[in-house]
Design an enzyme around this catalytic site. Structure first.
Site, PDB file in Angstrom:
ATOM      1  N   LYS A 169       0.840  -1.247   0.079  1.00 28.34           N
ATOM      2  CA  LYS A 169      -0.006   0.012  -0.027  1.00 28.34           C
ATOM      3  C   LYS A 169       1.003   1.216   0.054  1.00 28.34           C
ATOM      4  O   LYS A 169       1.855   1.095   0.467  1.00 28.34           O
ATOM      5  CB  LYS A 169      -0.982  -0.010   1.313  1.00 28.34           C
ATOM      6  CG  LYS A 169      -2.078  -1.132   1.041  1.00 28.34           C
ATOM      7  CD  LYS A 169      -2.999  -0.855   0.080  1.00 28.34           C
ATOM      8  CE  LYS A 169      -4.136  -1.935   0.337  1.00 28.34           C
ATOM      9  NZ  LYS A 169      -5.137  -1.651  -1.016  1.00 28.34           N
ATOM     10  N   ASP A 199       0.233  -0.179  -4.447  1.00 32.60           N
ATOM     11  CA  ASP A 199      -1.184   0.027  -4.725  1.00 32.60           C
ATOM     12  C   ASP A 199      -1.726   1.413  -4.168  1.00 32.60           C
ATOM     13  O   ASP A 199      -1.422   1.499  -3.050  1.00 32.60           O
ATOM     14  CB  ASP A 199      -1.997  -0.954  -4.142  1.00 32.60           C
ATOM     15  CG  ASP A 199      -3.496  -0.780  -4.068  1.00 32.60           C
ATOM     16  OD1 ASP A 199      -3.880  -0.132  -5.109  1.00 32.60           O
ATOM     17  OD2 ASP A 199      -4.387  -1.132  -3.441  1.00 32.60           O
ATOM     18  N   GLU A 224      -0.307  -0.701  -9.192  1.00 29.04           N
ATOM     19  CA  GLU A 224      -1.834  -0.660  -9.056  1.00 29.04           C
ATOM     20  C   GLU A 224      -2.438   0.475  -8.909  1.00 29.04           C
ATOM     21  O   GLU A 224      -2.305   1.327  -7.980  1.00 29.04           O
ATOM     22  CB  GLU A 224      -2.014  -1.737  -7.853  1.00 29.04           C
ATOM     23  CG  GLU A 224      -3.570  -2.026  -8.084  1.00 29.04           C
ATOM     24  CD  GLU A 224      -3.893  -3.177  -6.933  1.00 29.04           C
ATOM     25  OE1 GLU A 224      -5.415  -3.430  -6.488  1.00 29.04           O
ATOM     26  OE2 GLU A 224      -3.149  -3.694  -6.345  1.00 29.04           O
ATOM     27  N   ASP A 247      -8.110  -1.764 -10.539  1.00 26.09           N
ATOM     28  CA  ASP A 247      -9.132  -2.042  -9.161  1.00 26.09           C
ATOM     29  C   ASP A 247     -10.204  -1.304  -9.397  1.00 26.09           C
ATOM     30  O   ASP A 247     -11.344  -1.848  -9.855  1.00 26.09           O
ATOM     31  CB  ASP A 247      -8.164  -1.972  -8.068  1.00 26.09           C
ATOM     32  CG  ASP A 247      -9.179  -2.584  -7.080  1.00 26.09           C
ATOM     33  OD1 ASP A 247     -10.147  -2.864  -7.147  1.00 26.09           O
ATOM     34  OD2 ASP A 247      -8.398  -2.433  -5.838  1.00 26.09           O
ATOM     35  N   LYS A 271     -13.893  -7.960  -8.586  1.00 23.04           N
ATOM     36  CA  LYS A 271     -14.570  -8.101  -7.287  1.00 23.04           C
ATOM     37  C   LYS A 271     -15.933  -8.175  -7.407  1.00 23.04           C
ATOM     38  O   LYS A 271     -16.654  -7.388  -8.069  1.00 23.04           O
ATOM     39  CB  LYS A 271     -14.174  -7.011  -6.317  1.00 23.04           C
ATOM     40  CG  LYS A 271     -12.600  -6.654  -6.183  1.00 23.04           C
ATOM     41  CD  LYS A 271     -12.160  -5.541  -5.224  1.00 23.04           C
ATOM     42  CE  LYS A 271     -10.915  -5.365  -5.124  1.00 23.04           C
ATOM     43  NZ  LYS A 271     -10.374  -4.466  -4.047  1.00 23.04           N
TER      44      LYS A 271
END
Length: 374
Positions: A169, A199, A224, A247, A271
């Site tokens: 992250k 990300d 990401e 994402d 997702k």
């Protein structure tokens, strides 16, 4: 020949289950994830077979919230009660026609219907999706955005347990140089070979993401979702020449098509709650197979039901196209099925048994927030 029973939905029960992360997740733009409410749904039938669904919207992540699930379910109750649940997609078309949008709430319904259909047929959901194509699936380990040295330490610990894919992250302190250090130290900690990707969860500017990417361009790194739009992500992909995973911007077939055309979808997170459950996720999966994009099959957050649903979709997918999955239930407590699968040596095995293969303990979920009967 024995006639197949004429199943009818006789009841809907919904629980709110607070899920607490084992450690707080710090993300870009001040986003955090500590305790999040998950909505757990049981669809009952007049044949005594029930199906389980789950949706756990993270606040500030998507236009979705846990408190929106109960009103949506109340609105859809006239469509669901008395309907035959076996044959998911016909009933979900009726639900989507009756209540436009509210994809996240309809995801829990869709998952529960697949669970119910699998149980009625006596087969796992992955069998209904075309058949199991792998014995187990690779996991990634997500590391909260803290001091670079601490993140490197966590990465080493994860590697010692068998993990070979690490999500780093970034952006919690709005310091692009610290993000460079995070990626460099984690890459050094895990050595050559394992997948490492940074990300931002949409929290970086195009400039900062480009500076970070260029500063680590000599390393084996993937980026990401650095920015809020597909166009910005594509620009970062072009400027850094580093592979890109999407994402937040991937939530229907239109966004997948656009990302492919822009050339910024080397990998993508599919997702459940963003697409509306297993039915729509399967269509997205098939499109990604055609595009050749690697997939992370998971959900926004959740416990054992959401984890199981994603594992069934991934298990019915060619292994070469699966980048990883996520044991969401392994990051939180409580577990709602103590016997559900857990990670082992960086991998996880899909549940066995009919339907999703998980069996939440209704008595342990507390008092329902909604109960509707025929």
């Amino acid at each position: 020949m024995t006639n197949f029973p004429d199943f009818r939905i006789s009841g809907l029960t919904l629980w709110r289950v607070p899920l607490t992360s084992h450690e707080t997740y710090y993300m870009a733009s001040g986003k955090t994830c500590a305790t999040v409410d998950s909505m757990v749904l049981r669809i009952e039938t007049d044949q005594g077979i029930s199906g389980w669904g789950e949706v756990c919207p993270i606040p500030h992540y998507l236009p979705a919230y846990a408190s929106g699930v109960a009103p949506a379910l109340e609105e859809l109750a006239p469509v669901l009660i008395g309907a035959n649940p076996v044959g998911v997609e016909a009933l979900m078309i009726a639900c989507r026609s009756h209540l436009l949008g509210h994809t996240y709430a309809q995801s829990a319904i869709d998952i529960a219907l697949w669970d119910l259909t699998g149980k009625a047929c006596g087969v796992p959901v992955y069998t209904l999706l075309g058949g199991r194509q792998c014995e187990d699936l690779p996991l990634y380990h997500s590391i909260t955005c803290i001091a670079p040295e601490e993140m490197a330490r966590i990465a080493k610990e994860a590697m010692a347990t068998g993990m070979r894919q690490i999500q780093v992250k970034l952006g919690a302190d709005d310091n692009w140089e610290a993000d460079v250090a995070r990626l460099r130290l984690v890459r050094e900690a895990v050595g050559v070979g394992p997948l490492v990707y940074g990300d931002w969860n949409c929290g970086a500017t195009r400039l900062d993401a480009t500076r970070v990417g260029r500063a680590v361009a000599d390393l084996d790194i993937m980026l990401e979702q650095p920015c809020a739009t597909l166009e910005e992500c594509a620009a970062v992909r072009s400027a850094t020449n580093l592979p890109m995973k999407l994402d937040e911007n991937a939530h229907d077939t239109a966004t997948l098509l656009k990302a492919y055309e822009l050339g910024c979808m080397d990998a993508v997170a599919l997702k459940l709650s963003k697409f509306g459950g297993i039915s729509e996720l399967r269509r997205a999966r098939d499109l990604c197979l055609y595009f050749g994009a690697k997939m992370c099959v998971e959900d926004t957050w959740g416990s054992d039901v959401a984890t199981a649903a994603a594992l069934h979709v991934a298990a019915a997918t060619p292994p070469k196209s699966i980048m990883n999955v996520c044991d969401l239930s392994g990051y939180v407590s409580p577990r709602i099925d103590a016997d559900a699968p857990v990670r082992s040596k960086g991998r996880i095995t899909p549940p066995v048994g009919p339907g999703l293969g998980v069996w939440p303990d209704a008595d342990a979920l507390g008092a329902p927030v909604l109960s509707i009967a025929a």
